[in-house]
Design a protein around this motif. Structure first.
Motif, PDB file in Angstrom:
ATOM      1  N   MET A 173      39.356  48.511  72.059  1.00 43.17           N
ATOM      2  CA  MET A 173      40.239  47.495  71.467  1.00 43.17           C
ATOM      3  C   MET A 173      41.100  46.826  72.528  1.00 43.17           C
ATOM      4  O   MET A 173      41.366  45.628  72.458  1.00 43.17           O
TER       5      MET A 173
ATOM      6  N   LEU B 111      35.461  46.653  63.568  1.00 42.93           N
ATOM      7  CA  LEU B 111      36.708  46.314  64.245  1.00 42.93           C
ATOM      8  C   LEU B 111      37.761  45.861  63.233  1.00 42.93           C
ATOM      9  O   LEU B 111      38.917  46.273  63.298  1.00 42.93           O
TER      10      LEU B 111
ATOM     11  N   GLY C  18      36.534  39.588  69.800  1.00 48.69           N
ATOM     12  CA  GLY C  18      37.789  40.182  69.368  1.00 48.69           C
ATOM     13  C   GLY C  18      38.815  39.170  68.926  1.00 48.69           C
ATOM     14  O   GLY C  18      39.519  39.368  67.934  1.00 48.69           O
TER      15      GLY C  18
END
Length: 226
Positions: free
Chosen positions: A178, A151, A14
């Protein structure tokens, strides 16, 4: 233990995705719907989905955004979707340690889940990890690429600071994934207009909460209740 490892993997993925993510642009759903239904468009949905299924590494962020957001216009879209193999997969998530005999079963279940819903981010992340454990780095990189790309498609829809620029998601699970990606814990959830607002502990992070636009989820829910 496996869950902790996966969350750590999500965090590393991420941070990279966020750092390299594109500038956001509020989605124009009418334009997206028109483009994905146009057989002469490069965004024609059946062709885009065929490329996704065939692991096309050349799909752009715009194409991933049309795939992800365009899914809400597909007959199969269900805002309440759950993996048909959730119970079995949860057993593997709960294990302290996975054995080599588990790998093929997990791969089979995760891919079955993805065949039902191609944007099952949780299983894409799990697959990347399992393929890595199995020594299949090519497959691991492909699953990771899809995860990154989906994403980034979400990240390119907003900044989450206010409802008007909330991140557009098509499944509630993607909101919490997320948060896991950025290692953030939510304190409460509230519906604000067409957005889910997830608030955080005051002063713990740079922001007090994040907005997720769920307008298409609400429309789907309304249709299901009629």
């Amino acid at each position: 233990m496996i869950k902790k490892i996966l969350l750590s993997l999500l965090f590393l993925i991420g941070i990279n995705a966020f750092a390299q993510g594109p500038d956001f642009k509020t989605p124009d759903y009418k334009a997206i719907e028109k483009e994905i239904k146009d057989k002469n468009s490069s965004y024609y949905y059946p062709k885009l989905m065929e490329r996704l299924v065939k692991n096309d590494t050349l799909l752009t962020n715009e194409e991933y955004q049309h795939l992800y957001l365009g899914y809400v216009f597909q007959p199969k879209y269900n805002a309440f979707w759950r993996s048909p193999d959730e119970k079995k997969l949860r057993e593997f998530y709960g294990k302290e340690q996975l054995g080599s005999t588990d790998y093929d079963e997990i791969i089979k279940l995760a891919n079955h889940s993805l065949s039902d819903f191609p944007f099952d981010l949780k299983q894409l992340n799990f697959l990347s990890y399992i393929y890595h454990l199995k020594g299949d780095e090519e497959a691991a990189k492909m699953a990771s690429l899809k995860f990154h790309s989906i994403l980034n498609a979400i990240l390119s829809t907003g900044d989450g600071k206010v409802c008007e620029t909330g991140f557009h998601v098509i499944l509630v699970e993607h909101e919490y994934l997320m948060l896991n990606v950025f290692e953030i814990e939510s304190k409460s959830q509230a519906l604000v207009g067409n957005c889910d607002y997830l608030s955080f502990e005051k002063g713990k992070y740079k922001v007090d909460g994040i907005y997720f636009n769920i307008e298409k989820m609400l429309e789907n829910e309304s249709k299901a209740l009629k």
